[in-house]
Design a protein around this motif. Structure first.
Motif, PDB file in Angstrom:
ATOM      1  N   ARG A 350      18.101  80.234 -18.453  1.00 40.45           N
ATOM      2  CA  ARG A 350      17.123  80.650 -19.513  1.00 40.45           C
ATOM      3  C   ARG A 350      16.324  79.618 -19.771  1.00 40.45           C
ATOM      4  O   ARG A 350      16.610  78.438 -19.960  1.00 40.45           O
ATOM      5  N   VAL A 351      15.041  79.781 -20.045  1.00 41.28           N
ATOM      6  CA  VAL A 351      14.091  78.958 -20.409  1.00 41.28           C
ATOM      7  C   VAL A 351      13.104  79.245 -21.723  1.00 41.28           C
ATOM      8  O   VAL A 351      12.866  80.311 -21.568  1.00 41.28           O
ATOM      9  N   VAL A 352      13.382  78.401 -22.679  1.00 40.86           N
ATOM     10  CA  VAL A 352      12.865  78.735 -23.836  1.00 40.86           C
ATOM     11  C   VAL A 352      11.747  78.054 -24.262  1.00 40.86           C
ATOM     12  O   VAL A 352      11.920  76.650 -23.960  1.00 40.86           O
ATOM     13  N   LEU A 353      10.826  78.241 -25.118  1.00 44.72           N
ATOM     14  CA  LEU A 353       9.625  77.329 -25.678  1.00 44.72           C
ATOM     15  C   LEU A 353       9.941  77.270 -27.147  1.00 44.72           C
ATOM     16  O   LEU A 353      10.569  78.220 -27.838  1.00 44.72           O
ATOM     17  N   THR A 354       9.770  75.913 -27.625  1.00 47.57           N
ATOM     18  CA  THR A 354       9.783  75.625 -29.178  1.00 47.57           C
ATOM     19  C   THR A 354       8.544  74.840 -29.535  1.00 47.57           C
ATOM     20  O   THR A 354       7.833  74.380 -28.770  1.00 47.57           O
ATOM     21  N   ASN A 355       8.598  74.502 -30.879  1.00 48.96           N
ATOM     22  CA  ASN A 355       7.700  73.996 -31.286  1.00 48.96           C
ATOM     23  C   ASN A 355       7.698  72.156 -31.110  1.00 48.96           C
ATOM     24  O   ASN A 355       7.843  71.585 -32.160  1.00 48.96           O
ATOM     25  N   LYS A 356       7.999  71.895 -29.759  1.00 52.40           N
ATOM     26  CA  LYS A 356       8.043  70.375 -29.725  1.00 52.40           C
ATOM     27  C   LYS A 356       7.297  70.038 -28.522  1.00 52.40           C
ATOM     28  O   LYS A 356       6.815  70.821 -27.794  1.00 52.40           O
ATOM     29  N   LEU A 357       7.160  68.714 -28.225  1.00 55.33           N
ATOM     30  CA  LEU A 357       6.472  68.274 -27.042  1.00 55.33           C
ATOM     31  C   LEU A 357       6.893  68.824 -25.741  1.00 55.33           C
ATOM     32  O   LEU A 357       8.040  69.057 -25.628  1.00 55.33           O
ATOM     33  N   PRO A 358       5.708  69.264 -24.819  1.00 57.54           N
ATOM     34  CA  PRO A 358       6.177  69.848 -23.853  1.00 57.54           C
ATOM     35  C   PRO A 358       7.054  68.732 -22.680  1.00 57.54           C
ATOM     36  O   PRO A 358       6.907  67.621 -22.821  1.00 57.54           O
ATOM     37  N   THR A 359       7.816  69.218 -21.954  1.00 56.82           N
ATOM     38  CA  THR A 359       8.732  68.484 -21.310  1.00 56.82           C
ATOM     39  C   THR A 359       8.256  68.159 -19.774  1.00 56.82           C
ATOM     40  O   THR A 359       7.288  68.977 -19.396  1.00 56.82           O
ATOM     41  N   GLY A 360       8.676  67.137 -19.281  1.00 57.94           N
ATOM     42  CA  GLY A 360       8.472  66.851 -17.906  1.00 57.94           C
ATOM     43  C   GLY A 360       9.402  65.744 -17.026  1.00 57.94           C
ATOM     44  O   GLY A 360      10.586  65.922 -17.519  1.00 57.94           O
ATOM     45  N   LEU A 361       8.859  65.240 -16.208  1.00 57.28           N
ATOM     46  CA  LEU A 361       9.856  64.197 -15.412  1.00 57.28           C
ATOM     47  C   LEU A 361      10.279  63.009 -16.497  1.00 57.28           C
ATOM     48  O   LEU A 361       9.499  62.427 -17.062  1.00 57.28           O
ATOM     49  N   VAL A 362      11.484  62.874 -16.441  1.00 59.96           N
ATOM     50  CA  VAL A 362      12.239  61.695 -16.992  1.00 59.96           C
ATOM     51  C   VAL A 362      13.462  61.212 -16.287  1.00 59.96           C
ATOM     52  O   VAL A 362      14.271  62.293 -15.704  1.00 59.96           O
ATOM     53  N   ARG A 363      13.444  60.093 -15.813  1.00 63.74           N
ATOM     54  CA  ARG A 363      14.689  59.344 -14.851  1.00 63.74           C
ATOM     55  C   ARG A 363      15.951  60.121 -15.070  1.00 63.74           C
ATOM     56  O   ARG A 363      16.278  60.328 -16.281  1.00 63.74           O
ATOM     57  N   GLY A 364      16.446  60.679 -13.884  1.00 68.30           N
ATOM     58  CA  GLY A 364      17.826  61.389 -14.027  1.00 68.30           C
ATOM     59  C   GLY A 364      17.442  62.860 -13.894  1.00 68.30           C
ATOM     60  O   GLY A 364      18.277  63.643 -13.541  1.00 68.30           O
ATOM     61  N   PHE A 365      16.325  63.277 -14.462  1.00 64.54           N
ATOM     62  CA  PHE A 365      15.747  64.628 -14.211  1.00 64.54           C
ATOM     63  C   PHE A 365      16.606  65.797 -14.034  1.00 64.54           C
ATOM     64  O   PHE A 365      16.910  66.251 -12.646  1.00 64.54           O
ATOM     65  N   GLY A 366      17.125  66.245 -15.226  1.00 65.95           N
ATOM     66  CA  GLY A 366      18.172  67.337 -14.982  1.00 65.95           C
ATOM     67  C   GLY A 366      19.804  66.925 -14.650  1.00 65.95           C
ATOM     68  O   GLY A 366      20.581  67.694 -14.943  1.00 65.95           O
ATOM     69  N   GLY A 367      19.821  65.828 -14.465  1.00 68.05           N
ATOM     70  CA  GLY A 367      21.114  65.376 -13.982  1.00 68.05           C
ATOM     71  C   GLY A 367      22.116  65.126 -15.214  1.00 68.05           C
ATOM     72  O   GLY A 367      23.186  65.466 -15.427  1.00 68.05           O
TER      73      GLY A 367
END
Lengths: 990, 175
Positions: A350-367
């Motif tokens: 599931r993907v949910v949105l909250t009142n925080k900075l939008p996310t994106g690529l960061v080293r390890g990305f999902g790992g």
């Protein structure tokens, strides 16, 4: 040298990049010149996590000399659209707020001025009126039915809910002897490169074309997203990157929204625009990794063999779903069984949105988000069964004869011998000695533990994996997406020297050095004679959607395609030389700067002469060769197939193996984590440059150490951003880094041209959970979330010391998060004037201006409504705030209610106070007051005692001043002395 | 120091890497901006502008300083050294720079100028430092690429070489 030479198979040449960088000659984006007339941008950002944007007043800023324009979201409505994610949802993911802000740091206006100083002056003068909304920060809370909804058109904060089943998980769970679950709340962190974002953009209205220079790292699939957001065709967005970039670690993918913003601003103002992000903006407004709540359940037998996994992942992408999200959730989809042979898997994503900075690529990305629960679970299984965790890991590893191995969820693991690599690590890494150190430490009563982690490090992402977020029917409708085109261009110039151009957009990894060596080897010339350029220009260079610097794709894909292009060009040159030497092309060798006969060294031509032939003497080139001047090769691996109808996802091409173990000690008194020893074994296939591989491993390890122990992007419950400086968001320094033992095992990849696999992200995946496993072993814990701060570990130690370690479930103490809190207080003072006189003073704006502490000016909007600019300092945080004060429940001259809000860049607050006036029986008035106030934002992070003190001082100061103004209490000196004492005790400076 | 006005620009003079320079600045202009945008010396980098990361470190009168926390007008008459002055000549690296190159002590190179300046300043005063001392000096800087170990190794190597060079000054030209 820092290289552990005996483990490597090739020497580490010095980098061609370094002399320039070491001499201050780097050409990073802020070092490049701009066109005359270029304007500099500063961004006004939201201090609120969730609020309606009521009005933006540009007037004061525009009167400032040097300020040329103030641009708001509504100014850009017509010329931009949102940054579309991979998922079709009604979320207008624009780069700037239009009528509502949804996270602290969201852009609300751009000030353009002659220089940066003036632009920031202008930004200070832009007045924004907000009306606060309740914020939701926690991903689970965001799913509750009455939670605040970020995007009204969607109706809820849930963006995606997909379930998958592979094999027969129901059967496996129903027949399993044992079942066990772990719940993990993985926190937020970011890559924090030392160079922040930068964009220089301009627009040509005659060609309707944008030219954007940005320190963007790719993937260049985002080029299509940016072009679409700017409403131009792809060939009218020329996106260029600077020659040097100060690190990225995935994060500079996130400059894309700002590229849109500055390009659109340049169009509005009709001049080039330059923006360089500062660190405070970067921490609040660049890119975060996702935080994720995972419940992972395993079915296993008495030996700890895992038959099935059940993943329930709740991914928090922040306030907007922006391309390429929700890719973090799907990047690992083929790897959900890690290094283990597990046939049955159930997944709910599931993907949910909250009142925080939008996310994106960061080293390890999902790992990191996947391996933390998976490897915590393996340790839990061992504990549950009373087995050695190492045995449980070893027992479940994919056997060497199974490669290439198709995982349950669809990845094709290329090569490896995980058990042998593990055994070598255990032996060479000295596990038995480490076990002895644990025994000795524990015998002395010290808190010592050992952790293990096995992980598969995927690299070279399949550009089609993200389509797994769509149902098979939706995918079929959209058409299949797959592959990962890499490209390299080799050019021979008229004097026969060689230039290589690639679209790998390095962020400091030394691609130029490696490519020069590879290409030089093929042509038989010294590497110094090969020049490599890596700055990309989408209008002129070869590129594709997979171009860029991510998914550890360089060694596996880009180096390989450069090899391919050079080989093709060499084969053409061989035929040109063969025609002149009257030899067969296959009998020629390229070595020592010559093209010569394999059998007769006297029959040769200088390489440069052959290489220049197509320029000067095309008549000498055999007809079927065409020309040998420039060769561009593209390469996409056939193994990267599109997700199939059963949702099997070949998410990556290469799969390195990592086995880590470590010994840690927790200080009983302070909770500080000391890493006694850390061993990391890597199988990344063929190593192209040992020094750079070591650099990737060490750098990744220290970032992982930060994520595990020091770093967290912290939000208060009200959405206030609480880690907005590098004094709050703590990056590890040299003094925190333990000794690291790096080991290698080599299983060449059969799927890549050079046998190499990616190595850049592995420790970001393996190290956080390895450290956590060691801490869990040390403190005998079942549940443990990151970060492993001293405060958290100290609390856990205290808990462990008080009660004997229980066998069952025990939740970890969550880290204290200073957030929104209510301040309450009451007081009274006596003034010499009669109630009627005091009443008149309360309603007089001039009086208010003189008695509100720190007020610069009070404006009277009506008899009962005032605004003011107020400067307040709380502890170390001093800032300017806009105050809005309303009087209500008027009961002249006996009482009134004051309701006020303050807001500013450092935080916001609001409160209500009731003031009562009573005759004191001797001609004076007794003023009584009660108040209740809430404070949020940065200023709330300074802590309760300081805030309470500050509130007392500000409110006390108000009444003290009012009392003085009313003719004195007879004891003004006492009030002042009291005030001074409180000031001294709290550090508050009204 | 003369009284400065926020509304006007001021000419500031100092030496940079031994060369007398003048630059016109506002009273609030940071030394980083004066060096980078006023004088075009972009080797000094800006990483945080709040004194934590150390990328902007330069030597002012022989003491390491955060240029992002220094006003340009405060450098009037000072002797400033920056990364551009560390080389032995065009295309010739100094001992410390060469050690960084040998040890792969940089990747993106953004933090490197500041670290070089801190180490250069420190090694001038402490020619025989321990690993722990050098780790503390480097601990005043943030690097996100290297994991620090090769930086410490390069610093130790450079210190040893510089000590040797002091005994044999004729060899420094070859460092």
């Amino acid at each position: 040298m820092g290289i552990q030479g005996e483990q490597f198979i090739r020497p580490s040449v010095e980098r061609v990049e370094d002399a320039t960088l070491l001499s201050g000659g780097g050409r990073y984006i802020d070092d490049l010149g701009t066109r005359p007339g270029t304007l500099h941008a500063a961004i006004v950002r939201s201090p609120h996590a969730h609020a309606d944007l009521l009005a933006i007043d540009k007037a004061a800023a525009l009167t400032l000399p040097g300020v040329v324009a103030v641009i708001t979201g509504s100014d850009l409505l017509d010329i931009t659209t949102g940054l579309v994610p991979a998922l079709r949802v009604s979320v207008d993911a624009r780069a700037i707020a239009v009528d509502r802000v949804r996270y602290v740091g969201e852009p609300v206006a751009i000030v353009l001025a002659a220089d940066r100083y003036r632009a920031e002056d202008g930004a200070d003068l832009v007045t924004v009126r907000y009306r606060g909304r309740p914020a939701v920060v926690d991903p689970e809370a965001a799913l509750i039915p009455d939670a605040p909804v970020l995007h009204g058109d969607v109706g809820s904060n849930l963006m995606s809910d997909r379930s998958f089943a592979y094999g027969d998980p129901d059967g496996a769970f129903s027949t399993a002897l044992h079942s066990l679950a772990v719940t993990v709340r993985y926190p937020r962190n970011t890559g924090s490169p030392m160079e922040c974002y930068g964009v220089v953009a301009e627009y040509d209205p005659h060609e309707d074309a944008y030219d954007v220079l940005a320190n963007f790292q790719g993937p260049f699939s985002i080029h299509a997203v940016i072009a679409r957001a700017l409403k131009v065709p792809g060939n009218r967005l020329r996106l260029r990157t600077p020659p040097d970039s100060g690190g990225s670690f995935g994060v500079k993918q996130g400059v894309a929204p700002y590229a849109v913003l500055m390009a659109a601003a340049a169009r509005v103002v009709g001049r080039p625009v330059k923006w360089v992000e500062d660190r405070l903006e970067h921490l609040a407004g660049s890119v975060s990794a996702t935080n994720r709540v995972t419940i992972l359940t395993a079915a296993f037998d008495a030996e700890g063999r895992v038959a099935a996994l059940d993943w329930d992942q709740l991914e928090d992408c922040g306030a907007y779903l922006r391309a390429p999200e929700p890719a973090t959730l799907y990047r690992m989809h083929g790897n959900m069984t890690g290094a283990y042979a597990i046939s049955h898997v159930r997944i709910r994503n599931r993907v949910v949105l909250t009142n925080k900075l939008p996310t994106g690529l960061v080293r390890g990305f999902g790992g990191p988000q996947v391996y933390y629960p998976l490897e915590r679970l393996m340790q839990r299984i061992a504990r549950h069964l009373g087995l050695d965790p190492l045995d449980v890991i070893r027992r479940n590893l994919i056997p060497a004869d199974a490669f290439p191995y198709r995982t349950a969820t669809g990845a094709l693991y290329d090569s490896g011998d995980y058990r042998q690599a593990l055994d070598i690590a255990v032996g060479d890494g000295g596990l038995s000695a480490l076990l002895g150190r644990r025994d000795a430490a524990r015998a002395e009563g010290r808190i010592y533990g050992i952790g293990f982690t096995a992980a598969v490090e995927p690299s070279v992402s399949n550009m089609g994996y993200i389509t797994a977020v769509l149902t098979p029917a939706e995918r079929a409708k959209a058409g299949p997406k797959n592959g990962a085109q890499s490209t390299a261009t080799i050019t021979l110039d008229p004097v026969g020297t060689v230039t290589v151009q690639v679209a790998s957009v390095p962020q400091g990894q030394g691609h130029r050095t490696v490519l020069a060596g590879i290409v030089a080897d093929i042509f038989g010339i010294p590497p110094a004679q090969v020049r490599v350029t890596t700055d990309l220009d989408t209008a002129k260079d070869a590129w594709s959607i997979a171009s860029g610097n991510y998914s550890s794709r360089f060694a596996a894909a880009v180096a390989g395609v450069a090899h391919l292009a050079a080989t093709r060009l060499r084969d053409k040159l061989a035929r040109i030389a063969a025609a002149q030497l009257n030899l067969k092309a296959e009998d020629l060798v390229f070595a020592g700067g010559r093209v010569s006969s394999r059998t007769n060294p006297d029959a040769f031509l200088p390489f440069a002469r052959v290489a220049a032939t197509s320029h000067w003497s095309p008549g000498l080139v055999p007809d079927d060769v065409g020309s040998a001047i420039r060769e561009t090769a593209f390469w996409t691996p056939p193994e990267l197939t599109a997700p199939d109808a059963e949702d099997h996802v070949a998410s990556s091409l290469c799969h390195g193996f990592i086995f880590d173990f470590c010994g840690v000690e927790v200080d009983r008194a302070t909770g500080k984590l000391r890493i006694d020893r850390y061993v990391t074994m890597h199988d990344c296939g063929v190593i192209l440059h040992p020094g750079m591989v070591e650099g990737q491993v060490r750098g990744g390890f220290v970032q992982a150490l930060g994520a595990a122990v020091y770093e967290e992007l912290v939000y208060g419950e009200d959405g206030a951003f609480l880690s907005g400086t590098l004094a709050d968001y703590l990056l590890p320094t040299a003094t925190e880094v333990p000794d690291l033992r790096i080991l290698h095992f080599t299983s060449p990849s059969p799927f890549t041209p050079l046998g190499a696999k990616g190595v850049g992200e592995g420790n970001c995946m393996s190290t956080p959970v390895c450290l956590a496993n060691a801490v869990a072993d040390a403190l005998d814990l079942d549940t443990l979330d990151l970060p492993l701060t001293p405060a958290k570990l100290r609390a856990l130690v205290a808990e462990a010391d008080e009660v004997p370690p229980p066998a069952g479930h025990r939740p970890a103490t969550p880290a204290a998060k200073p957030g929104d809190r209510t301040l309450r207080g009451a007081g009274a003072t006596v003034v010499a004037a009669a109630p009627e006189a005091v009443w008149a003073l309360l309603l007089d704006p001039d009086v208010l201006a003189s008695v509100i502490p720190g007020a610069h000016g009070v404006k009277k909007l009506s008899d009962t409504h005032f605004t003011a600019d107020v400067t307040l300092g709380v502890g170390p945080v001093k800032g300017r705030y806009a105050a809005d004060i309303t009087l209500s429940d008027l009961d002249p001259p006996r009482g009134a209610t004051l309701t006020g809000t303050v807001s500013g860049g450092l935080g916001d607050g609001g409160g209500t106070g009731r003031v009562t006036l009573e005759p004191d029986g001797s001609g004076g008035t007794r003023i009584g007051y009660t108040y209740e106030a809430a404070v949020g934002g940065k200023v709330a992070a300074v802590g309760g005692r300081l805030l309470d003190g500050a509130a007392r001082v500000v409110i006390g100061g108000f009444f003290a001043a009012l009392a003085r103004r009313a003719g004195g209490t007879g004891q003004p000196g006492l009030m002042r002395r009291l005030l001074a004492r409180v000031l001294a005790s709290t550090g508050v400076r009204p | 120091m003369p009284k400065l006005s926020a509304a006007s620009r001021h000419s500031v003079s100092f030496t940079v890497n031994g060369v007398a320079r003048s630059v016109e600045v506002e009273s609030r202009t940071l030394l980083t901006d004066a060096l980078r945008h006023g004088l075009g010396m972009t080797g000094t980098h800006v990483g945080c502008e709040h004194g934590v990361c150390g990328s902007c470190t330069v030597a002012i009168d022989g003491t390491m300083a955060r240029a992002c926390l220094t006003l340009a007008v405060a450098a009037e008459g000072c002797d400033i050294r920056t990364v551009e002055g560390l080389g032995l000549g065009p295309g010739r690296l100094g001992v410390l720079q060469a050690a960084f190159k040998r040890h792969h002590a940089l990747q993106c190179g953004f933090c490197t100028a500041g670290i070089l300046m801190s180490l250069d300043t420190y090694l001038r005063r402490h020619p025989d430092p321990s690993r722990e001392e050098l780790t503390l000096v480097i601990g005043g800087h943030l690097c996100r690429c290297t994991g620090y170990a090769p930086i410490v190794a390069a610093a130790l190597d450079a210190a040893a070489e510089l000590r040797g060079a002091q005994k044999h000054p004729e060899e420094t030209a070859h460092a």
